[in-house]
Design a protein around this motif. Sequence first.
Motif, PDB file in Angstrom:
ATOM      1  N   ILE A 405      51.028  -2.154  55.603  1.00 43.76           N
ATOM      2  CA  ILE A 405      51.008  -2.817  54.296  1.00 43.76           C
ATOM      3  C   ILE A 405      52.351  -3.463  53.978  1.00 43.76           C
ATOM      4  CG2 ILE A 405      50.758  -2.425  51.805  1.00 43.76           C
ATOM      5  CD1 ILE A 405      48.697  -0.257  52.478  1.00 43.76           C
ATOM      6  N   ALA A 406      53.448  -2.723  54.190  1.00 45.94           N
ATOM      7  CA  ALA A 406      54.779  -3.232  53.859  1.00 45.94           C
ATOM      8  C   ALA A 406      55.093  -4.504  54.642  1.00 45.94           C
ATOM      9  CB  ALA A 406      55.830  -2.159  54.134  1.00 45.94           C
ATOM     10  N   SER A 407      54.863  -4.485  55.943  1.00 44.96           N
ATOM     11  CA  SER A 407      55.173  -5.649  56.782  1.00 44.96           C
ATOM     12  C   SER A 407      54.355  -6.864  56.372  1.00 44.96           C
ATOM     13  CB  SER A 407      54.909  -5.316  58.255  1.00 44.96           C
ATOM     14  OG  SER A 407      55.805  -4.339  58.727  1.00 44.96           O
ATOM     15  N   THR A 408      53.092  -6.645  56.032  1.00 47.48           N
ATOM     16  CA  THR A 408      52.207  -7.758  55.675  1.00 47.48           C
ATOM     17  C   THR A 408      52.636  -8.385  54.356  1.00 47.48           C
ATOM     18  OG1 THR A 408      50.420  -6.580  56.815  1.00 47.48           O
ATOM     19  CG2 THR A 408      49.798  -8.420  55.404  1.00 47.48           C
ATOM     20  N   ILE A 409      52.984  -7.563  53.374  1.00 46.11           N
ATOM     21  CA  ILE A 409      53.433  -8.098  52.091  1.00 46.11           C
ATOM     22  C   ILE A 409      54.742  -8.851  52.242  1.00 46.11           C
ATOM     23  CG2 ILE A 409      54.315  -7.435  49.807  1.00 46.11           C
ATOM     24  CD1 ILE A 409      52.239  -5.192  49.779  1.00 46.11           C
ATOM     25  N   LEU A 410      55.687  -8.276  52.976  1.00 45.52           N
ATOM     26  CA  LEU A 410      56.977  -8.949  53.166  1.00 45.52           C
ATOM     27  C   LEU A 410      56.799 -10.286  53.865  1.00 45.52           C
ATOM     28  CD1 LEU A 410      59.269  -5.942  54.207  1.00 45.52           C
ATOM     29  CD2 LEU A 410      59.338  -7.219  52.057  1.00 45.52           C
ATOM     30  N   ALA A 411      55.966 -10.316  54.898  1.00 50.05           N
ATOM     31  CA  ALA A 411      55.755 -11.569  55.623  1.00 50.05           C
ATOM     32  C   ALA A 411      55.168 -12.635  54.709  1.00 50.05           C
ATOM     33  CB  ALA A 411      54.837 -11.321  56.816  1.00 50.05           C
ATOM     34  N   ARG A 412      54.195 -12.253  53.892  1.00 45.75           N
ATOM     35  CA  ARG A 412      53.574 -13.247  53.010  1.00 45.75           C
ATOM     36  C   ARG A 412      54.530 -13.704  51.923  1.00 45.75           C
ATOM     37  NH1 ARG A 412      52.367 -16.872  50.869  1.00 45.75           N
ATOM     38  NH2 ARG A 412      50.384 -17.551  49.934  1.00 45.75           N
ATOM     39  N   ALA A 413      55.471 -12.835  51.523  1.00 43.39           N
ATOM     40  CA  ALA A 413      56.459 -13.204  50.507  1.00 43.39           C
ATOM     41  C   ALA A 413      57.601 -14.021  51.091  1.00 43.39           C
ATOM     42  CB  ALA A 413      57.010 -11.944  49.842  1.00 43.39           C
ATOM     43  N   GLY A 414      57.618 -14.129  52.424  1.00 42.75           N
ATOM     44  CA  GLY A 414      58.696 -14.884  53.060  1.00 42.75           C
ATOM     45  C   GLY A 414      59.991 -14.117  53.134  1.00 42.75           C
ATOM     46  N   VAL A 415      59.898 -12.794  53.248  1.00 43.21           N
ATOM     47  CA  VAL A 415      61.082 -11.928  53.277  1.00 43.21           C
ATOM     48  C   VAL A 415      61.132 -11.216  54.624  1.00 43.21           C
ATOM     49  CG1 VAL A 415      62.245  -9.959  52.202  1.00 43.21           C
ATOM     50  CG2 VAL A 415      60.964 -11.585  50.787  1.00 43.21           C
ATOM     51  N   GLN A 416      62.276 -11.311  55.286  1.00 47.49           N
ATOM     52  CA  GLN A 416      62.431 -10.647  56.575  1.00 47.49           C
ATOM     53  C   GLN A 416      62.481  -9.137  56.390  1.00 47.49           C
ATOM     54  OE1 GLN A 416      65.728 -12.025  58.905  1.00 47.49           O
ATOM     55  NE2 GLN A 416      65.414 -10.542  60.550  1.00 47.49           N
ATOM     56  N   ALA A 417      61.775  -8.411  57.261  1.00 47.60           N
ATOM     57  CA  ALA A 417      61.729  -6.951  57.177  1.00 47.60           C
ATOM     58  C   ALA A 417      63.026  -6.339  57.696  1.00 47.60           C
ATOM     59  CB  ALA A 417      60.546  -6.412  57.969  1.00 47.60           C
ATOM     60  N   TYR A 418      63.230  -5.070  57.394  1.00 47.67           N
ATOM     61  CA  TYR A 418      64.413  -4.349  57.846  1.00 47.67           C
ATOM     62  C   TYR A 418      64.180  -3.753  59.228  1.00 47.67           C
ATOM     63  CZ  TYR A 418      61.398  -1.274  55.067  1.00 47.67           C
ATOM     64  OH  TYR A 418      60.318  -0.659  54.495  1.00 47.67           O
ATOM     65  N   ASN A 419      65.280  -3.474  59.917  1.00 47.13           N
ATOM     66  CA  ASN A 419      65.195  -2.798  61.202  1.00 47.13           C
ATOM     67  C   ASN A 419      64.573  -1.418  61.012  1.00 47.13           C
ATOM     68  OD1 ASN A 419      65.941  -2.143  64.052  1.00 47.13           O
ATOM     69  ND2 ASN A 419      67.245  -0.641  63.015  1.00 47.13           N
ATOM     70  N   GLY A 420      63.663  -1.066  61.912  1.00 50.61           N
ATOM     71  CA  GLY A 420      63.043   0.254  61.853  1.00 50.61           C
ATOM     72  C   GLY A 420      61.685   0.281  61.198  1.00 50.61           C
ATOM     73  N   ILE A 421      61.279  -0.816  60.562  1.00 53.39           N
ATOM     74  CA  ILE A 421      59.935  -0.841  59.986  1.00 53.39           C
ATOM     75  C   ILE A 421      58.942  -0.807  61.149  1.00 53.39           C
ATOM     76  CG2 ILE A 421      59.576  -3.348  59.894  1.00 53.39           C
ATOM     77  CD1 ILE A 421      58.468  -2.900  57.020  1.00 53.39           C
ATOM     78  N   GLN A 422      57.895  -0.008  61.025  1.00 55.54           N
ATOM     79  CA  GLN A 422      56.989   0.201  62.153  1.00 55.54           C
ATOM     80  C   GLN A 422      55.677  -0.568  62.039  1.00 55.54           C
ATOM     81  OE1 GLN A 422      56.942   4.584  61.871  1.00 55.54           O
ATOM     82  NE2 GLN A 422      57.844   4.590  63.907  1.00 55.54           N
ATOM     83  N   GLY A 423      55.278  -0.877  60.821  1.00 53.99           N
ATOM     84  CA  GLY A 423      54.008  -1.555  60.639  1.00 53.99           C
ATOM     85  C   GLY A 423      54.060  -2.991  61.125  1.00 53.99           C
ATOM     86  N   ARG A 424      52.888  -3.602  61.241  1.00 57.66           N
ATOM     87  CA  ARG A 424      52.783  -4.981  61.710  1.00 57.66           C
ATOM     88  C   ARG A 424      52.245  -5.884  60.610  1.00 57.66           C
ATOM     89  NH1 ARG A 424      47.498  -6.591  63.579  1.00 57.66           N
ATOM     90  NH2 ARG A 424      45.946  -4.945  63.233  1.00 57.66           N
ATOM     91  N   ASP A 425      52.527  -7.157  60.719  1.00 58.18           N
ATOM     92  CA  ASP A 425      51.925  -8.158  59.847  1.00 58.18           C
ATOM     93  C   ASP A 425      50.469  -8.310  60.282  1.00 58.18           C
ATOM     94  OD1 ASP A 425      51.033 -10.388  58.508  1.00 58.18           O
ATOM     95  OD2 ASP A 425      52.550 -11.748  59.316  1.00 58.18           O
ATOM     96  N   LEU A 426      49.551  -7.917  59.435  1.00 56.91           N
ATOM     97  CA  LEU A 426      48.139  -7.876  59.816  1.00 56.91           C
ATOM     98  C   LEU A 426      47.560  -9.240  60.159  1.00 56.91           C
ATOM     99  CD1 LEU A 426      46.895  -5.274  57.181  1.00 56.91           C
ATOM    100  CD2 LEU A 426      47.060  -4.926  59.650  1.00 56.91           C
ATOM    101  N   PHE A 427      48.197 -10.303  59.677  1.00 54.94           N
ATOM    102  CA  PHE A 427      47.649 -11.639  59.894  1.00 54.94           C
ATOM    103  C   PHE A 427      48.308 -12.372  61.059  1.00 54.94           C
ATOM    104  CE2 PHE A 427      46.717 -10.729  55.418  1.00 54.94           C
ATOM    105  CZ  PHE A 427      45.354 -11.008  55.387  1.00 54.94           C
ATOM    106  N   ASN A 428      49.392 -11.841  61.581  1.00 57.04           N
ATOM    107  CA  ASN A 428      50.123 -12.579  62.609  1.00 57.04           C
ATOM    108  C   ASN A 428      50.609 -11.664  63.726  1.00 57.04           C
ATOM    109  OD1 ASN A 428      50.427 -15.422  61.365  1.00 57.04           O
ATOM    110  ND2 ASN A 428      51.087 -14.074  59.709  1.00 57.04           N
TER     111      ASN A 428
END
Length: 523
Positions: A405-428
């Motif tokens: 969830i975190a990775s997908t929201i950040l990607a759609r908001a145009g915000v780069q994720a932090y190192n260590g985040i494990q989730g994936r962008d569900l759409f890409n």
Amino acid sequence: MKKQPNFLFIMTDQHRADHLGCYGNKIVKTPNIDKVAATGTRWDRFYVANPICMPNRASIMTGRMSSLHGSRHNGIPLSHDHTTFVELLREAGYSTALIGKSHLQSFTGLPATNAYTPNEKLHTPPTPLRDAFKNNRHGSEYDLEDTTKWERPLAERIDDNFYGFEHVEVATDHGDHAGGDYLLWAKQQHPDFESLVGKENALPFEGMEAPQAWRTAVPEALYSTNWIAQQSEQWLADQTKTDKPFFLKMSFPDPHHPFNPPGKYWDMYDPADMELPASFGKGELPPLVAMREAMENGTDPRDNQSPFAVTADETRNILALTYGLITMVDDAIGRVLEQLETLGVADNTIVIFTSDHGDYMGDHGLMLKLLMHYQGLIKVPFIWSDPTQSADQPLCSELASSIDIASTILARAGVQAYNGIQGRDLFNSEPPLAAIVEEDSQRTMTGFDKPQRVRTVVTERYRMSLRQGEDWHELYDLENDPDEMNNLFDDPDSQSVKHELMETMVRQMIELQDRAPLPAYRA
């Protein structure tokens, strides 16, 4: 520069995926959630990282497994040392708000079930050296959700920053036991509010007898679900007076037990219309047998957070009451969706819906959660509706997890994720080989002689669960046995499948090993 989207992130609590109309339930009325699903994408294989409230909510906030962020079970707060995706949104210019249930910290005020026990035969280290972590989350900054200390609003006790949320209005606990900021408000509306709360003050009722069920005297207007909708409507109205994009987490404590929907929602559904699960009362795993026996001989209190066995009538009654709770939440969601339209921001607001975990709700004759990773517990709804993008994939059957969830929201908001985040962008991104579910219990429950550590792997076809220190484990073919009634773990003809799943589990767990922190120097 393209305008950043707003986000309305809706969470429910202990809500199975198949307890929504859009997931095939033909009885429960959820027209507003169904409408969100009809305009977006619905995942039908979305799994929790951990089937317990605090750990999975922390996983959603961090995009990391509970074995990494450390909130392994209820009672261990999310450390302020861990970055949340909401902090990144706020830093990128978003207004951020949390209204409703948080549960990133403990709210009972009860003593811990596990504690460091000094050994009289050995030198005992001082308190600061008794844990592998020197910052062991035991300070006052981790008592912010403790209901026993909630004498003034949470917002007045923080510096406008609660895990990234600048605006907070929190409801703790569940049903008519809900507390926190909500309870402060309820007492302002009704000075004698305590006289309406609890089983001892319940209205008379017949036909809905079941553990943890009573007809609450709290009216609909004073119930937590209504308060959350009301406060969300108000915050949105205030927020749209600014030019900042917003992220609102609207989090409902229901349909979690106790089962006491208020007003018209109490008898909105007829227990006679409820169908028992196909697996009801079936299964010979040790805890299933033990819980059934404890129910029959009256040794299981069935009044706490632990799973327990139920009769057929109790199951139908609880299902009917749970559907009432769900429909009340759906009505509240409808109000907030209408507010987005009224304020003119619906066309740029992404609406997301999920839950922190499911509930057995009669599967194998059990109720509540913990320890047994059946689909009703570990699979939750996940819906994403983006009005700025076409819904060319209304149903997605790829494996997904709450850490995504975190990775997908950040990607759609145009915000780069932090190192260590494990989730994936569900759409890409490509789906994983498997989803991993972790659980570390903190107390002994009916059917077990010690706290459990369980690790589950779910693939396209199978679910396998391994337990530390037990001589029994589980393996189910979800394609041919969707109700998980035929345990293949010791089946001679399934050993090659078991070995393949073992390797898959190890590979996926290696993939989920920590990549934080970054090195300070080149080796």
